[in-house]
Design a protein around this motif. Structure first.
Motif, PDB file in Angstrom:
ATOM      1  N   ALA A 117      -5.519  11.069  -4.355  1.00 30.80           N
ATOM      2  CA  ALA A 117      -4.816  12.065  -5.144  1.00 30.80           C
ATOM      3  C   ALA A 117      -5.715  13.288  -5.306  1.00 30.80           C
ATOM      4  CB  ALA A 117      -4.444  11.491  -6.503  1.00 30.80           C
ATOM      5  N   ARG A 144      -5.343   5.624  -0.475  1.00 36.16           N
ATOM      6  CA  ARG A 144      -4.692   6.816  -0.994  1.00 36.16           C
ATOM      7  C   ARG A 144      -5.701   7.709  -1.678  1.00 36.16           C
ATOM      8  NH1 ARG A 144      -1.003   4.095  -5.842  1.00 36.16           N
ATOM      9  NH2 ARG A 144      -2.738   3.560  -7.265  1.00 36.16           N
ATOM     10  N   GLN A 186       2.342  11.933   2.771  1.00 38.75           N
ATOM     11  CA  GLN A 186       2.368  12.272   1.359  1.00 38.75           C
ATOM     12  C   GLN A 186       3.443  11.488   0.614  1.00 38.75           C
ATOM     13  OE1 GLN A 186       0.311  14.410  -0.441  1.00 38.75           O
ATOM     14  NE2 GLN A 186       1.428  13.737  -2.280  1.00 38.75           N
ATOM     15  N   VAL A 187       3.048  10.919  -0.500  1.00 39.01           N
ATOM     16  CA  VAL A 187       3.986  10.258  -1.414  1.00 39.01           C
ATOM     17  C   VAL A 187       3.934  11.001  -2.742  1.00 39.01           C
ATOM     18  CG1 VAL A 187       4.506   8.166  -2.707  1.00 39.01           C
ATOM     19  CG2 VAL A 187       3.775   8.017  -0.305  1.00 39.01           C
ATOM     20  N   THR A 188       5.080  11.483  -3.179  1.00 43.49           N
ATOM     21  CA  THR A 188       5.177  12.193  -4.453  1.00 43.49           C
ATOM     22  C   THR A 188       6.239  11.523  -5.311  1.00 43.49           C
ATOM     23  OG1 THR A 188       4.541  14.276  -3.392  1.00 43.49           O
ATOM     24  CG2 THR A 188       5.541  14.409  -5.584  1.00 43.49           C
ATOM     25  N   VAL A 189       5.838  11.111  -6.499  1.00 42.73           N
ATOM     26  CA  VAL A 189       6.752  10.428  -7.412  1.00 42.73           C
ATOM     27  C   VAL A 189       6.940  11.301  -8.639  1.00 42.73           C
ATOM     28  CG1 VAL A 189       7.232   8.312  -8.672  1.00 42.73           C
ATOM     29  CG2 VAL A 189       5.846   8.234  -6.576  1.00 42.73           C
ATOM     30  N   SER A 190       8.159  11.708  -8.867  1.00 41.71           N
ATOM     31  CA  SER A 190       8.456  12.553 -10.028  1.00 41.71           C
ATOM     32  C   SER A 190       8.889  11.690 -11.208  1.00 41.71           C
ATOM     33  CB  SER A 190       9.543  13.561  -9.687  1.00 41.71           C
ATOM     34  OG  SER A 190      10.748  12.887  -9.374  1.00 41.71           O
ATOM     35  N   THR A 199       1.427   8.993  -6.956  1.00 43.08           N
ATOM     36  CA  THR A 199       1.448  10.208  -6.146  1.00 43.08           C
ATOM     37  C   THR A 199       0.094  10.443  -5.497  1.00 43.08           C
ATOM     38  OG1 THR A 199       3.168  11.254  -7.489  1.00 43.08           O
ATOM     39  CG2 THR A 199       1.716  12.718  -6.224  1.00 43.08           C
ATOM     40  N   ALA A 200       0.093  10.558  -4.177  1.00 44.02           N
ATOM     41  CA  ALA A 200      -1.154  10.726  -3.426  1.00 44.02           C
ATOM     42  C   ALA A 200      -0.825  10.886  -1.953  1.00 44.02           C
ATOM     43  CB  ALA A 200      -2.075   9.526  -3.622  1.00 44.02           C
ATOM     44  N   PRO A 249       4.654   7.866 -11.321  1.00 43.20           N
ATOM     45  CA  PRO A 249       4.055   9.177 -11.018  1.00 43.20           C
ATOM     46  C   PRO A 249       2.585   9.080 -10.623  1.00 43.20           C
ATOM     47  CG  PRO A 249       5.472   9.357 -12.930  1.00 43.20           C
ATOM     48  CD  PRO A 249       5.405   7.892 -12.584  1.00 43.20           C
ATOM     49  N   GLU A 250       1.871   8.118 -11.188  1.00 41.37           N
ATOM     50  CA  GLU A 250       0.454   7.961 -10.849  1.00 41.37           C
ATOM     51  C   GLU A 250       0.235   7.407  -9.443  1.00 41.37           C
ATOM     52  OE1 GLU A 250       2.059   6.818 -13.577  1.00 41.37           O
ATOM     53  OE2 GLU A 250       1.256   4.853 -14.199  1.00 41.37           O
ATOM     54  N   LEU A 307       9.386  12.395  -1.257  1.00 44.74           N
ATOM     55  CA  LEU A 307       9.509  12.707  -2.677  1.00 44.74           C
ATOM     56  C   LEU A 307      10.570  11.799  -3.282  1.00 44.74           C
ATOM     57  CD1 LEU A 307       9.085  14.467  -5.200  1.00 44.74           C
ATOM     58  CD2 LEU A 307      10.757  16.071  -4.240  1.00 44.74           C
TER      59      LEU A 307
END
Length: 119
Positions: A39, A37, A114-118, A90-91, A87-88, A10
């Motif tokens: 999503a 990836r 998992q890659v999560t970009v806030s 994220t996947a 953020p896009e 994250l």
């Protein structure tokens, strides 16, 4: 070929991550390797592919200039350096081996990271 991906996490927008994929099998050096990836609610997308020699690379347009794929055949590992994350991005990211050039279809798959970009 067995593939083990790692390095997801994250992060905030603009940060960087480096994904690694360790491969087992003597034929690693013969295969084009790739990162894909997926999503939630979207189809799986081919993000980056590197030829067996490393001389050729493919990137989906949305990551060009931000992501870099590389490989170390001696260590049977492929990497995905991801900079300026959005953020896009994220996947769930998957490593794959024996990727067909221009078909972007793979024979072997690893588990996802998992890659999560806030924002």
């Amino acid at each position: 070929v067995q593939l083990q991906a790692s390095g997801g996490g994250l992060v905030q927008a603009g940060d960087s991550l480096r994904l690694s994929c360790a491969a087992s099998g003597r034929t690693f050096g013969n295969y084009a390797m790739g990162w894909f990836r997926q999503a939630p609610g979207k189809e799986r997308e081919c993000v980056a592919v590197i030829s067996w020699s490393g001389a050729s690379r493919y990137y989906v347009d949305s990551v060009k200039g931000r992501f870099t794929i590389s490989r170390d055949n001696a260590k049977t590992t492929v990497f995905l350096q991801m900079n300026s994350l959005k953020p896009e991005d994220t996947a769930m990211y998957y490593c794959a081996a024996d990727v067909g050039w221009n078909t972007w279809r793979a024979t072997y798959w690893g588990q996802g990271t998992q890659v999560t970009v806030s924002s």
